[in-house]
Scaffold this motif. Structure first.
Motif, mmCIF file in Angstrom:
data_model
loop_
_atom_site.group_PDB
_atom_site.id
_atom_site.type_symbol
_atom_site.label_atom_id
_atom_site.label_comp_id
_atom_site.label_asym_id
_atom_site.label_seq_id
_atom_site.Cartn_x
_atom_site.Cartn_y
_atom_site.Cartn_z
ATOM 1 N N GLN A 1 -8.521 -34.685 -90.183
ATOM 2 C CA GLN A 1 -8.576 -34.071 -88.416
ATOM 3 C C GLN A 1 -10.253 -33.858 -87.974
ATOM 4 O O GLN A 1 -11.029 -33.053 -87.939
ATOM 5 N N ASP B 1 -9.842 -31.298 -82.108
ATOM 6 C CA ASP B 1 -9.352 -29.686 -81.806
ATOM 7 C C ASP B 1 -7.494 -30.303 -81.848
ATOM 8 O O ASP B 1 -7.595 -32.099 -81.883
ATOM 9 N N VAL B 2 -6.882 -29.474 -82.452
ATOM 10 C CA VAL B 2 -5.373 -29.863 -82.842
ATOM 11 C C VAL B 2 -4.775 -28.393 -82.925
ATOM 12 O O VAL B 2 -5.054 -27.409 -82.502
ATOM 13 N N SER B 3 -3.324 -28.439 -81.961
ATOM 14 C CA SER B 3 -2.724 -27.365 -81.803
ATOM 15 C C SER B 3 -1.563 -26.512 -82.692
ATOM 16 O O SER B 3 -1.883 -25.649 -83.044
ATOM 17 N N GLU B 4 -1.137 -27.636 -83.391
ATOM 18 C CA GLU B 4 -0.527 -27.145 -84.126
ATOM 19 C C GLU B 4 -0.150 -28.869 -85.670
ATOM 20 O O GLU B 4 -0.375 -29.065 -85.636
ATOM 21 N N THR B 5 -0.037 -28.341 -86.984
ATOM 22 C CA THR B 5 0.101 -28.526 -88.156
ATOM 23 C C THR B 5 1.344 -28.299 -88.615
ATOM 24 O O THR B 5 0.472 -27.031 -89.184
ATOM 25 N N ARG C 1 -10.392 -30.584 -91.408
ATOM 26 C CA ARG C 1 -10.953 -30.345 -90.181
ATOM 27 C C ARG C 1 -12.146 -30.355 -89.910
ATOM 28 O O ARG C 1 -12.520 -29.031 -90.222
ATOM 29 N N GLY D 1 -8.182 -24.984 -84.315
ATOM 30 C CA GLY D 1 -6.879 -25.884 -84.149
ATOM 31 C C GLY D 1 -5.304 -24.047 -83.674
ATOM 32 O O GLY D 1 -6.245 -23.008 -84.353
#
Lengths: 127, 73
Positions: free
Chosen positions: A25, A28-32, A102, A106
């Motif tokens: 990744q 940025d990411v909200s949920e994995t 990542r 996150g």
């Protein structure tokens, strides 16, 4: 829970293999949420009586997941007056079995991996 | 009712030259940046000594090769 995300700068990234629900990744990411089961049976003499090629045949695959019991409420705040993360070069040969590489900020990350293997040779001892 | 704990974290700048990793595997993670929460599970089961790592599984020697090794002519 509030975290202040920092800026990440990465000059070079080399990843050779990403397999079995692995994630690379960038950003940025909200949920994995990832899940990988595997099995890999290798027998010298095949065994067709038992139902051994299904996940349901092994307790490993339906063990309940243990969770941490909340003991004390925590008010967590993080701040970053100098919000820079600088990485020169990242080299990873493999990212596999529900794992994540990542670069960025996150939210909650959940991953589960349940491998099994069963390598069985007949009576010879492998040195 | 237990009083909540106040946890205030002040992050500074981070600079790293290079990171070399062979493998990120079995529900592990390499995170460069901030993370809110992590929940990672990894089960394995088969005893480690029975695992063969490598592209070729070490097949057992056949009888005639074993007898030749024991009594070289």
């Amino acid at each position: 829970m509030s975290i202040q995300c920092r800026n990440t700068t990465l000059l070079r990234l080399f990843v050779n293999t990403v397999s079995s629900s692995g994630i690379v990744q960038l950003g940025d990411v909200s949920e994995t949420s990832q899940r990988s089961k595997a099995l890999a049976i290798q027998r010298a003499i095949a065994n067709y009586e038992e139902d051994e090629f299904h996940f349901a045949s092994y307790e490993l695959y339906y063990l309940p997941k243990k969770t941490l019991q909340p003991c004390v409420p925590v008010n967590f705040q993080s701040c970053a007056p100098l919000p820079n993360i600088n990485i020169g070069f990242v080299r990873a040969v493999g990212v596999s079995a529900s794992s994540i590489l990542r670069v960025g900020c996150g939210g909650p990350l959940r991953a589960e991996s349940r491998i099994k293997h069963i390598r069985q040779f007949n009576n010879r001892v492998i040195s | 009712m237990t009083t909540p704990i106040n946890l205030n974290v002040t992050n500074g700048p981070v600079s790293v030259g290079s990171i070399c990793i062979l493998g990120v595997s079995s529900s592990s993670s390499l995170l460069i940046g901030d993370t809110e929460s992590l929940t990672l599970y990894s089960y394995f089961d088969t005893p480690p000594e029975s695992v063969i790592v490598g592209n070729l599984a070490p097949l057992p020697l056949l009888e005639e090769e074993e007898s030749e090794e024991q009594s070289p002519t």
